[in-house]
Scaffold this motif. Structure first.
Motif, short mmCIF file in Angstrom:
data_model
loop_
_atom_site.label_atom_id
_atom_site.label_comp_id
_atom_site.label_asym_id
_atom_site.label_seq_id
_atom_site.Cartn_x
_atom_site.Cartn_y
_atom_site.Cartn_z
N UNK A 112 0.85 -1.12 -0.07
CA UNK A 112 -0.26 0.08 -0.11
C UNK A 112 0.87 1.27 -0.08
N UNK A 113 1.92 1.26 0.66
CA UNK A 113 2.80 2.28 0.92
C UNK A 113 3.40 2.57 -0.56
N UNK A 114 3.72 1.41 -1.01
CA UNK A 114 4.70 1.74 -2.47
C UNK A 114 3.41 2.40 -3.37
N UNK A 115 2.29 1.86 -3.46
CA UNK A 115 1.32 2.48 -4.31
C UNK A 115 0.98 4.03 -3.95
N UNK A 165 1.95 9.86 -5.34
CA UNK A 165 2.43 11.02 -4.54
C UNK A 165 3.40 11.66 -5.59
N UNK A 166 4.49 10.76 -5.85
CA UNK A 166 5.32 11.20 -7.03
C UNK A 166 4.61 11.87 -8.32
N UNK A 220 8.17 11.83 3.03
CA UNK A 220 8.03 12.57 4.28
C UNK A 220 6.64 12.84 4.59
N UNK A 221 5.74 12.44 3.73
CA UNK A 221 4.29 12.81 3.57
C UNK A 221 3.30 11.55 3.15
N UNK A 222 2.03 11.56 3.41
CA UNK A 222 1.13 10.65 3.07
C UNK A 222 0.32 11.34 1.84
N UNK A 223 -0.31 10.48 1.30
CA UNK A 223 -1.13 11.13 -0.04
C UNK A 223 -2.41 11.91 0.32
N UNK A 224 -1.85 13.02 0.93
CA UNK A 224 -2.90 14.19 1.27
C UNK A 224 -2.38 15.30 0.92
N UNK A 225 -3.13 16.17 -0.02
CA UNK A 225 -2.35 17.36 -0.86
C UNK A 225 -3.32 18.66 -0.70
N UNK A 226 -3.06 19.57 0.01
CA UNK A 226 -3.90 20.71 -0.13
C UNK A 226 -3.36 21.82 -1.04
N UNK A 256 -7.36 2.43 -3.89
CA UNK A 256 -8.19 1.99 -5.09
C UNK A 256 -8.02 3.26 -6.20
N UNK A 257 -7.22 4.24 -5.38
CA UNK A 257 -7.10 5.21 -6.67
C UNK A 257 -5.92 5.01 -7.85
N UNK A 258 -6.22 5.36 -8.79
CA UNK A 258 -5.21 4.66 -10.09
C UNK A 258 -4.65 5.93 -10.45
#
Length: 383
Positions: free
Chosen positions: A275-278, A283-284, A306-312, A364-366
């Protein structure tokens, strides 16, 4: 136009199909409560509840299923810790990035004489660890920290905070609302006193359920915040002192327990590392594109590690609420606009009271979802 759901930080969607199937199985064929009967269906419900506790222990390197307390949600668990550990005259330390799930209980307790300080954070939301050292007092009883921000995705160095807390002999509670299921977490290695998680975010379960993992010494010292019937020790009007009954009054959410147990089995089969790799790949992809768009400010660190997949995003010179509305109505991109129940974080990051438009990803995000979101942002900002 099919919707693209990028509000995973609020709740994961879609759920794995096994979640609804397990909940339907309980509601259709089981229906019994736990601790209230010894007939077959009640025993089956007991076994599923035990398996859920065991899976939580496996996921978070936690030793004792009896100390994996099931709660009505992460906010409830954090209230249990704060309200059960702090008394008038006690002092608590939190960060300047905390969610209202921590700040509102603390503000209520402050009116009763509890004191608290906030650890300052930099412009990306990272803690000033040197400042933390200077905040401890003789009456400091607890440190509570959001592992990752639900606004900027910033992941804090929980291990460093834990070492500082241990040196001062102060219990450390980690709020893993945005990291549980997204990052490998070890209760043992982090030296935690408490770990609070919600079912419905990265752990892919249903809403209205959570867990609070408690170290034995901390659990023993913690007062139950809500008391009532447990189906055990029914000859006494006192709350049982043994675990987990001490902190689990009332009828549990059995449909949710069945669904969450199935979700954790699904997650364990995938593996949190995968999951982290996904998450990192998505994120990249998002970061590489969105940083090049004029008129868009990205909050938080640019290093995906240094972050999770949360982008403001803050759209300069535009109404963020209108941008979120147009993303949905014109492009089918579902985001969350506003202050995200975290005004302290927005004050730290310089976006209060304006707020931001938040995009957040999940299992489930692609990649095509990310590309569609970037294209929509580019189109709207080019006008």
């Amino acid at each position: 136009m099919p919707a693209i759901y990028l509000d995973q930080a609020a709740t994961s969607f879609p759920k794995p199909p096994c979640v609804a199937a397990a909940m339907t199985e309980y509601l259709t064929h089981v229906g019994a409560n736990v601790n209230r009967g010894v007939y077959g269906s009640a025993q089956q419900a007991e076994l599923v509840t035990l398996r859920l506790r065991q899976r939580l222990c496996e996921l978070f390197a936690f030793a004792d299923p009896t100390h994996a307390v099931l709660t009505p949600g992460n906010t409830w668990g954090l209230n249990l810790v704060l309200g059960g550990a702090l008394r008038p005259g006690d002092h608590c330390i939190v960060s300047a990035m905390e969610h209202n799930a921590v700040m509102r209980p603390l503000q209520r307790l402050a009116k009763q004489g509890v004191l608290f300080d906030r650890i300052p954070c930099d412009g990306d939301g990272f803690l000033d660890l040197a400042a933390l050292e200077g905040l401890f007092r003789p009456n400091t009883r607890l440190v509570v920290l959001a592992h990752a921000s639900n606004v900027s995705g910033t992941v804090q160095d929980a291990a460093a905070v834990s070492r500082i807390c241990a040196a001062h002999g102060v219990p450390f509670c980690l709020d893993a609302a945005q990291t549980a299921g997204h990052l490998p977490l070890s209760f043992r290695e982090l030296g935690l006193s408490a770990l609070s998680v919600p079912a419905h975010k990265g752990l892919m379960g249903p809403q209205g359920l959570g867990a609070l993992l408690l170290a034995p010494d901390f659990a023993a010292a913690l007062d139950p915040y809500v008391t009532g019937g447990t189906g055990s020790a029914s000859d006494s009007e006192e709350q049982p002192a043994y675990m987990p009954d001490k902190f689990e009054p009332g009828t549990p959410n059995l449909p949710g327990i069945y669904g969450w147990e199935a979700a954790l089995a699904f997650l364990q089969n995938i593996g949190v590392e995968q999951v982290r790799a996904h998450d990192l790949a998505l994120s990249r992809r998002f970061l590489a594109e969105v940083q090049t768009i004029p008129g868009v400010r990205l909050l938080g660190p640019t290093d995906p590690q240094r972050r999770v997949g949360v982008f403001s995003l803050d759209f300069a010179g535009r109404d963020n609420a209108e941008m979120a509305w147009r993303l949905e109505t014109e492009y089918g991109i579902l985001t969350r606009c506003g202050l995200h129940c975290a005004p302290a974080a927005h004050k730290t990051l310089g976006t209060f009271p304006r707020g931001t438009v938040r995009f957040s990803t999940g299992w489930f995000t692609t990649e095509s979802d990310i590309d569609a979101a970037v294209a929509a942002i580019q189109s709207l900002t080019a006008e």
